[in-house]
Design a protein around this motif. Sequence first.
Motif, mmCIF file in Angstrom:
data_model
loop_
_atom_site.group_PDB
_atom_site.id
_atom_site.type_symbol
_atom_site.label_atom_id
_atom_site.label_comp_id
_atom_site.label_asym_id
_atom_site.label_seq_id
_atom_site.Cartn_x
_atom_site.Cartn_y
_atom_site.Cartn_z
ATOM 1 N N GLY A 101 7.208 3.650 0.279
ATOM 2 C CA GLY A 101 6.612 2.646 -1.083
ATOM 3 C C GLY A 101 5.418 1.891 -0.637
ATOM 4 O O GLY A 101 5.271 1.628 0.319
ATOM 5 N N ASP A 102 4.843 1.572 -1.899
ATOM 6 C CA ASP A 102 3.458 0.965 -1.898
ATOM 7 C C ASP A 102 2.441 1.991 -1.117
ATOM 8 O O ASP A 102 1.842 1.391 -0.225
ATOM 9 C CB ASP A 102 3.398 -0.505 -1.095
ATOM 10 N N MET A 103 2.260 3.100 -1.694
ATOM 11 C CA MET A 103 1.234 4.140 -1.208
ATOM 12 C C MET A 103 -0.052 3.488 -1.533
ATOM 13 O O MET A 103 -0.769 3.569 -0.818
ATOM 14 C CB MET A 103 1.659 5.317 -1.990
ATOM 15 N N LEU A 104 -0.259 2.806 -2.729
ATOM 16 C CA LEU A 104 -1.324 2.396 -3.095
ATOM 17 C C LEU A 104 -1.317 0.860 -3.263
ATOM 18 O O LEU A 104 -0.190 0.290 -3.389
ATOM 19 C CB LEU A 104 -2.063 2.969 -4.246
ATOM 20 N N GLU A 105 -2.385 0.129 -3.401
ATOM 21 C CA GLU A 105 -2.519 -1.314 -3.541
ATOM 22 C C GLU A 105 -2.178 -1.769 -4.969
ATOM 23 O O GLU A 105 -1.419 -2.858 -4.923
ATOM 24 C CB GLU A 105 -4.108 -1.727 -3.064
ATOM 25 N N GLY A 106 -2.470 -1.039 -5.895
ATOM 26 C CA GLY A 106 -2.353 -1.614 -7.387
ATOM 27 C C GLY A 106 -2.561 -3.003 -7.693
ATOM 28 O O GLY A 106 -3.767 -3.372 -7.125
ATOM 29 N N ILE A 107 -2.035 -3.671 -8.668
ATOM 30 C CA ILE A 107 -2.472 -5.068 -8.997
ATOM 31 C C ILE A 107 -1.153 -5.684 -8.643
ATOM 32 O O ILE A 107 -0.163 -5.398 -9.531
ATOM 33 C CB ILE A 107 -2.844 -4.976 -10.400
ATOM 34 N N HIS A 108 -1.202 -6.803 -7.854
ATOM 35 C CA HIS A 108 -0.019 -7.512 -7.599
ATOM 36 C C HIS A 108 -0.256 -8.774 -8.632
ATOM 37 O O HIS A 108 -0.803 -9.762 -8.556
ATOM 38 C CB HIS A 108 0.165 -8.073 -6.163
ATOM 39 N N GLN A 109 0.663 -8.919 -9.672
ATOM 40 C CA GLN A 109 0.531 -9.788 -10.630
ATOM 41 C C GLN A 109 0.889 -11.111 -10.301
ATOM 42 O O GLN A 109 0.224 -12.216 -10.712
ATOM 43 C CB GLN A 109 1.508 -9.478 -11.740
ATOM 44 N N ALA A 110 1.776 -11.196 -8.940
ATOM 45 C CA ALA A 110 2.084 -12.530 -8.586
ATOM 46 C C ALA A 110 1.081 -13.217 -7.871
ATOM 47 O O ALA A 110 1.070 -14.331 -7.790
ATOM 48 C CB ALA A 110 3.445 -12.321 -7.619
ATOM 49 N N HIS A 111 0.146 -12.377 -7.407
ATOM 50 C CA HIS A 111 -1.222 -12.848 -6.566
ATOM 51 C C HIS A 111 -2.432 -12.778 -7.035
ATOM 52 O O HIS A 111 -3.023 -11.613 -7.053
ATOM 53 C CB HIS A 111 -0.845 -12.440 -5.154
ATOM 54 N N ARG A 112 -2.904 -13.403 -8.022
ATOM 55 C CA ARG A 112 -3.997 -13.056 -8.913
ATOM 56 C C ARG A 112 -5.243 -12.928 -7.963
ATOM 57 O O ARG A 112 -6.375 -12.562 -8.475
ATOM 58 C CB ARG A 112 -4.162 -14.337 -9.879
ATOM 59 N N ASP A 113 -5.399 -13.514 -6.832
ATOM 60 C CA ASP A 113 -6.461 -13.644 -5.945
ATOM 61 C C ASP A 113 -6.649 -12.050 -5.286
ATOM 62 O O ASP A 113 -7.486 -11.589 -4.585
ATOM 63 C CB ASP A 113 -6.612 -14.625 -4.840
ATOM 64 N N ALA A 114 -5.530 -11.260 -5.401
ATOM 65 C CA ALA A 114 -5.506 -10.050 -4.796
ATOM 66 C C ALA A 114 -6.571 -9.128 -5.143
ATOM 67 O O ALA A 114 -6.882 -8.387 -4.332
ATOM 68 C CB ALA A 114 -4.016 -9.440 -4.805
ATOM 69 N N VAL A 115 -7.045 -9.194 -6.243
ATOM 70 C CA VAL A 115 -8.400 -8.282 -6.811
ATOM 71 C C VAL A 115 -9.519 -8.476 -5.975
ATOM 72 O O VAL A 115 -10.161 -7.615 -5.780
ATOM 73 C CB VAL A 115 -8.463 -8.798 -8.439
ATOM 74 N N TYR A 116 -9.646 -9.689 -5.423
ATOM 75 C CA TYR A 116 -10.716 -9.881 -4.655
ATOM 76 C C TYR A 116 -10.741 -9.165 -3.204
ATOM 77 O O TYR A 116 -11.586 -9.064 -2.487
ATOM 78 C CB TYR A 116 -11.094 -11.322 -4.547
ATOM 79 N N GLU A 117 -9.621 -8.653 -2.758
ATOM 80 C CA GLU A 117 -9.337 -7.743 -1.679
ATOM 81 C C GLU A 117 -8.887 -6.261 -2.058
ATOM 82 O O GLU A 117 -8.331 -5.586 -1.251
ATOM 83 C CB GLU A 117 -8.099 -8.553 -0.954
ATOM 84 N N GLN A 118 -9.480 -6.002 -3.030
ATOM 85 C CA GLN A 118 -9.384 -4.775 -3.517
ATOM 86 C C GLN A 118 -10.888 -3.864 -3.551
ATOM 87 O O GLN A 118 -11.903 -4.516 -4.029
ATOM 88 C CB GLN A 118 -8.700 -4.274 -4.683
ATOM 89 N N TYR A 119 -11.102 -2.764 -3.055
ATOM 90 C CA TYR A 119 -12.542 -1.819 -2.969
ATOM 91 C C TYR A 119 -12.550 -0.995 -4.027
ATOM 92 O O TYR A 119 -13.603 -0.554 -4.458
ATOM 93 C CB TYR A 119 -12.841 -1.333 -1.672
ATOM 94 N N VAL A 120 -11.505 -0.581 -4.696
ATOM 95 C CA VAL A 120 -11.122 0.229 -6.002
ATOM 96 C C VAL A 120 -10.371 -0.436 -6.833
ATOM 97 O O VAL A 120 -9.443 -1.053 -6.570
ATOM 98 C CB VAL A 120 -11.103 1.576 -5.649
ATOM 99 N N HIS A 121 -10.687 -0.336 -8.120
ATOM 100 C CA HIS A 121 -9.857 -0.813 -9.232
ATOM 101 C C HIS A 121 -9.325 0.090 -10.239
ATOM 102 O O HIS A 121 -10.206 0.862 -10.532
ATOM 103 C CB HIS A 121 -10.568 -1.972 -9.675
ATOM 104 N N GLY A 122 -8.419 -0.035 -10.776
ATOM 105 C CA GLY A 122 -7.820 0.890 -11.909
ATOM 106 C C GLY A 122 -7.054 2.218 -11.415
ATOM 107 O O GLY A 122 -6.960 2.303 -10.186
#
Length: 257
Positions: A53-74
């Motif tokens: 599990g967790d093949m991809l990063e997704g969006i971790h709702q519990a950690h809102r700053d996680a989006v800044y550690e992603q290079y692709v979104h959606g």
Amino acid sequence: SAQLRLAATTGGSVKIGCVSDTHIGSTLQQVSALADFYKYADSCGVQAYLHAGDMLEGIHQAHRDAVYEQYVHGVDAQVEAVTVQYPKSDNGPTHFVDGNHDDWAFQQVGITSGALIASRRSDLLNLGFTSAFVIINDNVRFLLQHGARGGAAYTKSYKPQRLVEQLSDSEREQTDVALFGHWHQDLYLGRYMGIYTFMLPCFKAQDRFLRSIGRNPTIGGLILEIEFTRDRRVWNLRQEWRYYEPRLDDYPGARKG
């Protein structure tokens, strides 16, 4: 559950590659290490792979700053990143369950990212959300599970122990090996309550969340060699852990230097 039929060696054994938490889409992914593990495991005679599990990063709702550690979104971009970057074995397919990071799209709009990945890669076979049973050569049954929600306990073995204990009596009696992802740590509990029980490491470097709680992930994978009895049950289990040091900027478009 999934059925795997694997040809046993002359000595009566099969080899399975076990990985988890690849988090493709994160700037902290470790796809070079993942590719090296697949190449090495293939050379060792591994015939199939299990991904917890967790093949991809997704969006971790519990950690809102996680989006800044992603290079692709959606959804589209992250599924495409897995499609292009996930290593392909010359020996056999990878069966995987969806983890909590994979589940974000379903929670938002009912899209199952694991099914989308499987539709694009015939060697990546999705077994559904959180957990599945995988039966090898009719008799040997694996529990493949993405841990349980929440972080690791103070004692590393506590949560996988609880998950084994919470199986029904019939499930426990019929299960030979349990593989748990989610916690980004390696652990072998031995034959706990009759089940060979493992926590799997990950292929993601330490992120802001893990750093904030003082935890460092273990990067790597596991090769299991199952030796069979004459009635095709587990006689012995050999394990080989392959570990890696984290590599910076292991993603497309990263600034080098």
